[in-house]
Design a protein around this motif. Sequence first.
Motif, PDB file in Angstrom:
ATOM      1  N   LEU A  11       0.839  -1.201   0.000  1.00 43.28           N
ATOM      2  CA  LEU A  11       0.000   0.000   0.000  1.00 43.28           C
ATOM      3  C   LEU A  11       0.871   1.248   0.000  1.00 43.28           C
ATOM      4  N   SER A  12       0.359   2.315  -0.583  1.00 48.34           N
ATOM      5  CA  SER A  12       1.038   3.618  -0.555  1.00 48.34           C
ATOM      6  C   SER A  12       0.022   4.701  -0.209  1.00 48.34           C
ATOM      7  N   LEU A  13       0.500   5.756   0.441  1.00 45.44           N
ATOM      8  CA  LEU A  13      -0.353   6.899   0.778  1.00 45.44           C
ATOM      9  C   LEU A  13      -0.181   7.959  -0.301  1.00 45.44           C
ATOM     10  N   TYR A  14      -1.269   8.282  -1.002  1.00 44.40           N
ATOM     11  CA  TYR A  14      -1.226   9.231  -2.107  1.00 44.40           C
ATOM     12  C   TYR A  14      -1.725  10.609  -1.655  1.00 44.40           C
ATOM     13  N   PRO A  15      -1.087  11.679  -2.155  1.00 43.22           N
ATOM     14  CA  PRO A  15      -1.589  13.020  -1.847  1.00 43.22           C
ATOM     15  C   PRO A  15      -2.945  13.244  -2.507  1.00 43.22           C
ATOM     16  N   VAL A  16      -3.798  14.002  -1.855  1.00 42.76           N
ATOM     17  CA  VAL A  16      -5.157  14.229  -2.355  1.00 42.76           C
ATOM     18  C   VAL A  16      -5.163  15.395  -3.343  1.00 42.76           C
ATOM     19  N   LEU A  17      -5.906  15.238  -4.431  1.00 42.67           N
ATOM     20  CA  LEU A  17      -5.995  16.271  -5.454  1.00 42.67           C
ATOM     21  C   LEU A  17      -7.048  17.316  -5.098  1.00 42.67           C
ATOM     22  N   VAL A  18      -6.926  18.476  -5.698  1.00 41.68           N
ATOM     23  CA  VAL A  18      -7.842  19.589  -5.425  1.00 41.68           C
ATOM     24  C   VAL A  18      -9.288  19.202  -5.732  1.00 41.68           C
ATOM     25  N   THR A 238     -12.711  30.637   0.266  1.00 43.73           N
ATOM     26  CA  THR A 238     -13.301  29.388  -0.212  1.00 43.73           C
ATOM     27  C   THR A 238     -12.347  28.747  -1.228  1.00 43.73           C
ATOM     28  N   LEU A 239     -12.593  27.489  -1.535  1.00 40.82           N
ATOM     29  CA  LEU A 239     -11.768  26.798  -2.526  1.00 40.82           C
ATOM     30  C   LEU A 239     -11.840  27.526  -3.870  1.00 40.82           C
ATOM     31  N   MET A 243      -8.634  29.155  -5.946  1.00 40.19           N
ATOM     32  CA  MET A 243      -8.299  28.757  -7.307  1.00 40.19           C
ATOM     33  C   MET A 243      -8.286  29.964  -8.250  1.00 40.19           C
ATOM     34  N   VAL A 244      -9.264  30.861  -8.084  1.00 42.32           N
ATOM     35  CA  VAL A 244      -9.324  32.061  -8.931  1.00 42.32           C
ATOM     36  C   VAL A 244      -8.107  32.949  -8.687  1.00 42.32           C
ATOM     37  N   CYS A 245      -7.706  33.095  -7.410  1.00 36.67           N
ATOM     38  CA  CYS A 245      -6.540  33.918  -7.074  1.00 36.67           C
ATOM     39  C   CYS A 245      -5.256  33.352  -7.679  1.00 36.67           C
ATOM     40  N   GLY A 249      -2.676  35.006 -10.654  1.00 39.24           N
ATOM     41  CA  GLY A 249      -1.254  35.267 -10.478  1.00 39.24           C
ATOM     42  C   GLY A 249      -0.330  34.305 -11.200  1.00 39.24           C
ATOM     43  N   THR A 250      -0.901  33.292 -11.857  1.00 37.21           N
ATOM     44  CA  THR A 250      -0.075  32.313 -12.575  1.00 37.21           C
ATOM     45  C   THR A 250      -0.710  32.013 -13.938  1.00 37.21           C
ATOM     46  N   SER A 251      -0.116  31.053 -14.643  1.00 39.90           N
ATOM     47  CA  SER A 251      -0.662  30.670 -15.942  1.00 39.90           C
ATOM     48  C   SER A 251      -1.586  29.458 -15.846  1.00 39.90           C
ATOM     49  N   TYR A 252      -1.859  28.992 -14.627  1.00 42.76           N
ATOM     50  CA  TYR A 252      -2.743  27.845 -14.436  1.00 42.76           C
ATOM     51  C   TYR A 252      -4.174  28.177 -14.827  1.00 42.76           C
ATOM     52  N   THR A 253      -4.909  27.168 -15.314  1.00 41.18           N
ATOM     53  CA  THR A 253      -6.344  27.292 -15.546  1.00 41.18           C
ATOM     54  C   THR A 253      -7.074  26.568 -14.412  1.00 41.18           C
ATOM     55  N   ILE A 254      -8.364  26.824 -14.257  1.00 40.38           N
ATOM     56  CA  ILE A 254      -9.153  26.166 -13.218  1.00 40.38           C
ATOM     57  C   ILE A 254      -9.093  24.649 -13.379  1.00 40.38           C
ATOM     58  N   GLU A 255      -9.233  24.167 -14.595  1.00 40.99           N
ATOM     59  CA  GLU A 255      -9.223  22.723 -14.840  1.00 40.99           C
ATOM     60  C   GLU A 255      -7.872  22.106 -14.500  1.00 40.99           C
ATOM     61  N   GLU A 256      -6.797  22.835 -14.770  1.00 42.36           N
ATOM     62  CA  GLU A 256      -5.457  22.331 -14.424  1.00 42.36           C
ATOM     63  C   GLU A 256      -5.269  22.280 -12.918  1.00 42.36           C
ATOM     64  N   LEU A 257      -5.811  23.261 -12.207  1.00 45.32           N
ATOM     65  CA  LEU A 257      -5.671  23.298 -10.746  1.00 45.32           C
ATOM     66  C   LEU A 257      -6.407  22.137 -10.077  1.00 45.32           C
TER      67      LEU A 257
END
Length: 326
Positions: A11-18, A238-239, A243-245, A249-257
Amino acid sequence: MDQPIPFKGGLSLYPVLVKDYYTFYSSFGCLTLDKTVKNKLNDKGEVVKDKFGKIEKVPDIKGISMSNLEYLISKMEEDSEEGRIITNQVMQLFELVFKIKQGVFCPKCEKVITYEDLFKQVDETVKKYMEKMPEDLDEEDKSKALYLIRIKAIQEATFCKECQEKMRDVVSIKDNGSFKVLCIKNVEITPSDFDEIRAIIPRQNILDYNDDKYIDPDLKEELELKKKLQNKDYTSPTLEKQMVCVCTGTSYTIEELKEITMRKLSYLLRVVDRKLSYQIQMTAAMSGFVQMKEDPTHWIFGDQSYNIAKELTDAGEFTKRFERVT
């Protein structure tokens, strides 16, 4: 920190996604149960609340003597709404962090059937047997027959046809005689294993997590009140706002986040905020119109994390301060 952490038995412990943010926080409470206190009950067995509507607590002598795992299992086995909620939290959390599917599995070949597929198999089997049922049965006999058919369908669905083994829940409680453990498939989670899980999961997913050390409940409440008073105009974003902030400030999109880890989102938000604050302060300082009491904290090298240890005084330091006064 975005890589899975090897745990035990494969088993491995995986980080949780947004995208699983709300599922994580709705189930995280099963790791932070306070075994030192319990709800105060009146003579009728009802929960007692103070004048502000807050549930009153009393020391839990039985809970104090238990390990964290023993206490969790005791709560899961309670025939109450709280017991069902905690059980559901454990199932949800383990599904997220261990990347497992909830259902039944074969202990021999480890084939997994999800609960959804299991229920479909049961319904199909029931339908097949119902088609063969005599039409002249009265309602009472039909009801009895349907009950027996459903039991037989469940037995068939939870029996591994390849290995001829009885299947069991992917996450289950196993009684070893003198103590009970949690099982994820064939892997037993012992009290020390569970303490390790409690230590890893928060730090893997929550930036600057430092809330697992015991602090007197009254002191903790006072510290939280002090923090609120010091930051009375602060509201936790809020989440969606986070994500909007970050997108601003970056080139990320909501879907990528949605596909990055929760911890990385928090880190990105902090960096974006510190960078903007640093740039504003430096611009003001270099203009000559603003007198700074101290140089702005650099957005990369500065450390602005909150450390609760700064709020506490150990026995040695307290003695030194007392001696200076006297």
